[in-house]
Design a protein around this motif. Structure first.
Motif, mmCIF file in Angstrom:
data_model
loop_
_atom_site.group_PDB
_atom_site.id
_atom_site.type_symbol
_atom_site.label_atom_id
_atom_site.label_comp_id
_atom_site.label_asym_id
_atom_site.label_seq_id
_atom_site.Cartn_x
_atom_site.Cartn_y
_atom_site.Cartn_z
ATOM 1 N N ASP A 1 34.541 43.631 37.391
ATOM 2 C CA ASP A 1 35.994 43.424 37.475
ATOM 3 C C ASP A 1 36.308 42.024 38.008
ATOM 4 O OD1 ASP A 1 37.152 45.842 36.520
ATOM 5 O OD2 ASP A 1 36.781 46.824 38.443
ATOM 6 N N ARG B 3 40.761 50.450 33.557
ATOM 7 C CA ARG B 3 41.338 49.366 34.372
ATOM 8 C C ARG B 3 41.527 48.091 33.569
ATOM 9 N NH1 ARG B 3 37.469 51.112 38.202
ATOM 10 N NH2 ARG B 3 36.107 49.371 37.711
ATOM 11 N N ASN B 4 40.661 47.860 32.599
ATOM 12 C CA ASN B 4 40.677 46.594 31.882
ATOM 13 C C ASN B 4 41.239 46.693 30.469
ATOM 14 O OD1 ASN B 4 39.344 44.598 33.742
ATOM 15 N ND2 ASN B 4 37.953 46.330 33.830
ATOM 16 N N ARG C 212 44.037 44.177 30.043
ATOM 17 C CA ARG C 212 43.648 42.796 30.320
ATOM 18 C C ARG C 212 42.779 42.200 29.230
ATOM 19 N NH1 ARG C 212 41.772 42.087 36.447
ATOM 20 N NH2 ARG C 212 39.822 42.843 35.584
ATOM 21 N N CYS C 213 41.978 43.024 28.573
ATOM 22 C CA CYS C 213 41.009 42.538 27.585
ATOM 23 C C CYS C 213 41.352 43.100 26.213
ATOM 24 C CB CYS C 213 39.597 42.968 27.966
ATOM 25 S SG CYS C 213 39.085 42.381 29.590
ATOM 26 N N ILE D 182 35.772 39.393 35.333
ATOM 27 C CA ILE D 182 36.879 39.337 34.370
ATOM 28 C C ILE D 182 38.079 38.633 34.990
ATOM 29 C CG2 ILE D 182 38.571 40.736 33.114
ATOM 30 C CD1 ILE D 182 36.292 42.739 32.547
ATOM 31 N N SER D 183 38.372 38.933 36.240
ATOM 32 C CA SER D 183 39.486 38.274 36.931
ATOM 33 C C SER D 183 39.249 36.771 37.037
ATOM 34 C CB SER D 183 39.681 38.867 38.324
ATOM 35 O OG SER D 183 40.105 40.202 38.228
#
Length: 121
Positions: A94, A29-30, A33-34, A97-98
């Motif tokens: 999660d 999922r990340n 994003r990361c 991180i958001s």
């Protein structure tokens, strides 16, 4: 990447496999994003909770952020299995991180960023 900071005897096979499954889903999922993501896990200071922490960067500048979540060992050893507690912990990570991503969007610009924005080509 994952760092093990727990005595293996604290994790039975059900907990270990559920953790690996939820960690894999979390990493997927990340992934976009990361730019860098490190998952660490182990007991908390009192040896009463299973702690999961994530260190991550949101860009190539490598400004590191960290979020943590804990699950009581009793929750992991429930009769219906450890899944509920681990799903909740990774959802909390999660959200962390958001929140870091949102905070970065509204952070003040550095001098270099302000100067670059005022330049007209």
């Amino acid at each position: 990447m994952t760092a093990l900071t727990i005595r293996p005897s604290l994790l039975d096979d059900d907990i270990a496999s559920a953790f690996e499954r939820e960690k894999s889903l979390f990493m997927a999922r990340n992934e976009e994003r990361c730019s860098h993501l490190l998952v660490r896990f182990g007991p908390d200071e009192a040896d009463e909770k299973f702690a999961v922490s994530v260190a991550f960067t949101l860009d190539e500048a490598r400004n590191w952020h960290q979020v943590k979540a804990t699950v009581p060992f009793a929750e992991l050893r429930r009769e219906d299995g450890p899944d509920r507690g681990l799903i909740s912990a990774f959802a909390e990570l999660d959200e962390g991180i958001s929140a870091a991503r949102i905070a970065r969007l509204f952070a003040p610009l550095s001098v270099v960023q302000r100067m670059a924005g005022a330049r007209r080509d």
